[in-house]
Write a protein that holds these residues in place. Structure first.
Motif, PDB file in Angstrom:
ATOM      1  N   MET A   7       0.832  -1.211   0.000  1.00  0.00           N
ATOM      2  CA  MET A   7       0.000   0.000   0.000  1.00  0.00           C
ATOM      3  C   MET A   7       0.864   1.258   0.000  1.00  0.00           C
ATOM      4  O   MET A   7       0.533   2.250  -0.642  1.00  0.00           O
ATOM      5  CB  MET A   7      -0.954  -0.004   1.196  1.00  0.00           C
ATOM      6  N   ARG A   8       1.984   1.211   0.725  1.00  0.00           N
ATOM      7  CA  ARG A   8       2.907   2.351   0.733  1.00  0.00           C
ATOM      8  C   ARG A   8       3.475   2.566  -0.676  1.00  0.00           C
ATOM      9  O   ARG A   8       3.576   3.700  -1.150  1.00  0.00           O
ATOM     10  CB  ARG A   8       4.026   2.115   1.747  1.00  0.00           C
ATOM     11  N   ALA A   9       3.827   1.471  -1.354  1.00  0.00           N
ATOM     12  CA  ALA A   9       4.329   1.556  -2.728  1.00  0.00           C
ATOM     13  C   ALA A   9       3.273   2.160  -3.645  1.00  0.00           C
ATOM     14  O   ALA A   9       3.560   3.041  -4.456  1.00  0.00           O
ATOM     15  CB  ALA A   9       4.747   0.174  -3.220  1.00  0.00           C
ATOM     16  N   ALA A  23      10.548   5.116  -6.197  1.00  0.00           N
ATOM     17  CA  ALA A  23      11.510   4.156  -5.652  1.00  0.00           C
ATOM     18  C   ALA A  23      12.550   4.857  -4.783  1.00  0.00           C
ATOM     19  O   ALA A  23      12.896   4.365  -3.702  1.00  0.00           O
ATOM     20  CB  ALA A  23      12.187   3.383  -6.783  1.00  0.00           C
ATOM     21  N   GLU A  24      13.018   6.014  -5.227  1.00  0.00           N
ATOM     22  CA  GLU A  24      13.994   6.772  -4.431  1.00  0.00           C
ATOM     23  C   GLU A  24      13.397   7.187  -3.089  1.00  0.00           C
ATOM     24  O   GLU A  24      14.046   7.061  -2.054  1.00  0.00           O
ATOM     25  CB  GLU A  24      14.467   8.001  -5.197  1.00  0.00           C
ATOM     26  N   VAL A  25      12.174   7.675  -3.111  1.00  0.00           N
ATOM     27  CA  VAL A  25      11.503   8.096  -1.874  1.00  0.00           C
ATOM     28  C   VAL A  25      11.344   6.910  -0.927  1.00  0.00           C
ATOM     29  O   VAL A  25      11.524   7.037   0.288  1.00  0.00           O
ATOM     30  CB  VAL A  25      10.136   8.737  -2.192  1.00  0.00           C
ATOM     31  N   LEU A  26      11.015   5.742  -1.478  1.00  0.00           N
ATOM     32  CA  LEU A  26      10.808   4.543  -0.668  1.00  0.00           C
ATOM     33  C   LEU A  26      12.117   3.871  -0.252  1.00  0.00           C
ATOM     34  O   LEU A  26      12.121   2.995   0.610  1.00  0.00           O
ATOM     35  CB  LEU A  26       9.945   3.538  -1.436  1.00  0.00           C
ATOM     36  N   GLY A  27      13.214   4.262  -0.903  1.00  0.00           N
ATOM     37  CA  GLY A  27      14.502   3.655  -0.588  1.00  0.00           C
ATOM     38  C   GLY A  27      14.653   2.246  -1.120  1.00  0.00           C
ATOM     39  O   GLY A  27      15.315   1.412  -0.510  1.00  0.00           O
ATOM     40  N   ILE A  28      14.018   1.987  -2.274  1.00  0.00           N
ATOM     41  CA  ILE A  28      14.102   0.676  -2.918  1.00  0.00           C
ATOM     42  C   ILE A  28      14.462   0.874  -4.384  1.00  0.00           C
ATOM     43  O   ILE A  28      14.507   2.007  -4.878  1.00  0.00           O
ATOM     44  CB  ILE A  28      12.771  -0.108  -2.791  1.00  0.00           C
ATOM     45  N   THR A  29      14.699  -0.217  -5.102  1.00  0.00           N
ATOM     46  CA  THR A  29      15.016  -0.124  -6.519  1.00  0.00           C
ATOM     47  C   THR A  29      13.731  -0.085  -7.347  1.00  0.00           C
ATOM     48  O   THR A  29      12.667  -0.498  -6.880  1.00  0.00           O
ATOM     49  CB  THR A  29      15.863  -1.327  -6.978  1.00  0.00           C
ATOM     50  N   GLN A  30      13.861   0.390  -8.584  1.00  0.00           N
ATOM     51  CA  GLN A  30      12.701   0.416  -9.477  1.00  0.00           C
ATOM     52  C   GLN A  30      12.128  -0.985  -9.717  1.00  0.00           C
ATOM     53  O   GLN A  30      10.907  -1.149  -9.667  1.00  0.00           O
ATOM     54  CB  GLN A  30      13.068   1.060 -10.814  1.00  0.00           C
ATOM     55  N   THR A  32      12.118  -3.515  -7.745  1.00  0.00           N
ATOM     56  CA  THR A  32      11.411  -3.922  -6.529  1.00  0.00           C
ATOM     57  C   THR A  32      10.056  -3.230  -6.452  1.00  0.00           C
ATOM     58  O   THR A  32       9.042  -3.863  -6.139  1.00  0.00           O
ATOM     59  CB  THR A  32      12.249  -3.602  -5.277  1.00  0.00           C
ATOM     60  N   LEU A  33      10.018  -1.940  -6.757  1.00  0.00           N
ATOM     61  CA  LEU A  33       8.756  -1.206  -6.759  1.00  0.00           C
ATOM     62  C   LEU A  33       7.801  -1.789  -7.785  1.00  0.00           C
ATOM     63  O   LEU A  33       6.622  -2.000  -7.499  1.00  0.00           O
ATOM     64  CB  LEU A  33       8.994   0.283  -7.029  1.00  0.00           C
ATOM     65  N   SER A  34       8.301  -2.064  -8.965  1.00  0.00           N
ATOM     66  CA  SER A  34       7.463  -2.643 -10.016  1.00  0.00           C
ATOM     67  C   SER A  34       6.869  -3.975  -9.569  1.00  0.00           C
ATOM     68  O   SER A  34       5.675  -4.227  -9.777  1.00  0.00           O
ATOM     69  CB  SER A  34       8.290  -2.829 -11.284  1.00  0.00           C
ATOM     70  N   LYS A  35       7.684  -4.817  -8.935  1.00  0.00           N
ATOM     71  CA  LYS A  35       7.191  -6.109  -8.447  1.00  0.00           C
ATOM     72  C   LYS A  35       6.119  -5.917  -7.376  1.00  0.00           C
ATOM     73  O   LYS A  35       5.139  -6.659  -7.334  1.00  0.00           O
ATOM     74  CB  LYS A  35       8.345  -6.934  -7.890  1.00  0.00           C
ATOM     75  N   GLN A  36       6.295  -4.931  -6.524  1.00  0.00           N
ATOM     76  CA  GLN A  36       5.302  -4.672  -5.485  1.00  0.00           C
ATOM     77  C   GLN A  36       3.975  -4.232  -6.095  1.00  0.00           C
ATOM     78  O   GLN A  36       2.911  -4.686  -5.665  1.00  0.00           O
ATOM     79  CB  GLN A  36       5.818  -3.619  -4.500  1.00  0.00           C
ATOM     80  N   ILE A  37       4.035  -3.371  -7.093  1.00  0.00           N
ATOM     81  CA  ILE A  37       2.809  -2.899  -7.742  1.00  0.00           C
ATOM     82  C   ILE A  37       2.106  -4.052  -8.461  1.00  0.00           C
ATOM     83  O   ILE A  37       0.881  -4.222  -8.345  1.00  0.00           O
ATOM     84  CB  ILE A  37       3.103  -1.732  -8.712  1.00  0.00           C
ATOM     85  N   VAL A  38       2.871  -4.868  -9.176  1.00  0.00           N
ATOM     86  CA  VAL A  38       2.289  -6.025  -9.864  1.00  0.00           C
ATOM     87  C   VAL A  38       1.665  -6.979  -8.846  1.00  0.00           C
ATOM     88  O   VAL A  38       0.564  -7.505  -9.064  1.00  0.00           O
ATOM     89  CB  VAL A  38       3.348  -6.743 -10.734  1.00  0.00           C
TER      90      VAL A  38
END
Length: 64
Positions: A7-9, A23-30, A32-38
């Motif tokens: 939900m944060r992503a 991704a920068e704001v969350l401190g993760i890689t792009q 990783t963010l993409s996988k979270q959204i999917v």
């Protein structure tokens, strides 16, 4: 990865409309963010974002 992380992503990507910035704001890689959204879209059974070269926009479902 917890549902809170997902939900944060979602909220961060929705706010910035850009994977790199979110991704920068969350401190993760792009990736990783993409996988979270999917993953979140799979859980909900709906696409949350329209993706394009110009960025991302929430779908109607994502706005709700």
């Amino acid at each position: 990865m917890s549902r809170i992380d997902l939900m944060r992503a979602f909220a961060t990507l929705g706010e910035f409309g850009n994977y790199r910035t979110a991704a920068e704001v969350l401190g993760i890689t792009q990736p990783t963010l993409s996988k979270q959204i999917v993953r979140l879209e799979d859980i909900l059974g709906h696409q949350l974002f329209h993706r394009s070269r110009q960025g991302t926009e929430l779908t109607e479902f994502g706005q709700v």
